[in-house]
Design an enzyme around this catalytic site. Sequence first.
Site, mmCIF file in Angstrom:
data_model
loop_
_atom_site.group_PDB
_atom_site.id
_atom_site.type_symbol
_atom_site.label_atom_id
_atom_site.label_comp_id
_atom_site.label_asym_id
_atom_site.label_seq_id
_atom_site.Cartn_x
_atom_site.Cartn_y
_atom_site.Cartn_z
ATOM 1 N N GLU A 48 -6.470 6.843 -1.261
ATOM 2 C CA GLU A 48 -6.355 5.662 -0.416
ATOM 3 C C GLU A 48 -6.936 4.429 -1.108
ATOM 4 O O GLU A 48 -6.385 3.328 -1.000
ATOM 5 C CB GLU A 48 -7.049 5.895 0.931
ATOM 6 C CG GLU A 48 -6.319 6.850 1.850
ATOM 7 C CD GLU A 48 -4.904 6.403 2.151
ATOM 8 O OE1 GLU A 48 -4.678 5.206 2.403
ATOM 9 O OE2 GLU A 48 -4.007 7.264 2.113
ATOM 10 N N HIS A 95 0.834 -1.208 0.000
ATOM 11 C CA HIS A 95 0.000 0.000 0.000
ATOM 12 C C HIS A 95 0.870 1.259 0.000
ATOM 13 O O HIS A 95 0.621 2.199 -0.768
ATOM 14 C CB HIS A 95 -0.908 -0.033 1.233
ATOM 15 C CG HIS A 95 -1.706 1.209 1.454
ATOM 16 N ND1 HIS A 95 -3.029 1.326 1.097
ATOM 17 C CD2 HIS A 95 -1.372 2.407 2.024
ATOM 18 C CE1 HIS A 95 -3.474 2.531 1.420
ATOM 19 N NE2 HIS A 95 -2.483 3.198 1.999
ATOM 20 N N GLU A 96 1.897 1.275 0.843
ATOM 21 C CA GLU A 96 2.759 2.457 0.931
ATOM 22 C C GLU A 96 3.614 2.619 -0.325
ATOM 23 O O GLU A 96 3.822 3.741 -0.802
ATOM 24 C CB GLU A 96 3.654 2.365 2.171
ATOM 25 C CG GLU A 96 2.890 2.276 3.490
ATOM 26 C CD GLU A 96 1.895 3.398 3.691
ATOM 27 O OE1 GLU A 96 2.075 4.488 3.127
ATOM 28 O OE2 GLU A 96 0.903 3.177 4.424
#
Length: 289
Positions: free
Chosen positions: A219, A140-141
């Site tokens: 996100e 995700h990062e």
Amino acid sequence: MFTRIALFLATNLAVLVLAGIVMSILGVHPQQLGGLLVMAAIFGFGGSLISLLTSKWMAKRATGAYVITQPRNETERWLLETVRRQAQAAGIGMPEVAIYDAPEINAFATGANRNNALVAVSTGLLRNMNADEAEAVLGHEVAHIANGDMVTMALLQGVLNTFVIVLARVVGGVVDSYLSGNREDRGPGLAYFAIVMVLEIVFGLFATMIAMWFSRRREFRADAGGARLAGRHKMIAALERLALNQGQSTLPAQVAAFGIAGGMGQGLRRLFMSHPPLSERIAALRAAA
């Protein structure tokens, strides 16, 4: 990169056109418009660009993060190897990998350059997540970095800041002129500055809503990127683990919007959330499957 630059230029052009229309309607002279836009751009973009350029240094200093240069144990070795593999798959340079001391499950990415960024995880994440869940969080990062989210967010904030500064002063000038009886020989007084301050707060709230809306959309994109890099079932499991352990984040304000864990909000408070509710993120991943 070229898409983000084109979007940035198009957004600025739209702001200039809209500002020109508004000021023409309100009777602001072109000479005044030019000087005001230059001043607003300097102040509007100055802070966001400085924050972006110093983001890695500030994040490490604020969290006390330890950057892994030589792995001291198997966990640190696994972190480096996982981020290296994901960075190669995402087509970006190897980020710095760091660990910071915090009880909650969280992680963040930051940096002005997608080839020279930082990925940091909390000690709480290492204690409470298994390898598959942690891998998904790292994905995700890394996806945030690959998507250029830090740069895009800084540019968007600069545009919004500029627009707030310009609009507050134009509307403030019109209101002050009306209150003074449209006397042209009268310069701006204390009432003008008070009106501008109030308008900057009001318009700033609307600008924050726009920035947070964009933050919530990115996100979802980062979750999808994490699912591609680590596996959809791992990304869903990581978000479910976050939902079970959700609490108040201890991340500093300057990097809180880049953490994986979001807050909870109801009603109007949702408009100021940097992250969507975890239930919505999980549902989006399941629907995409």
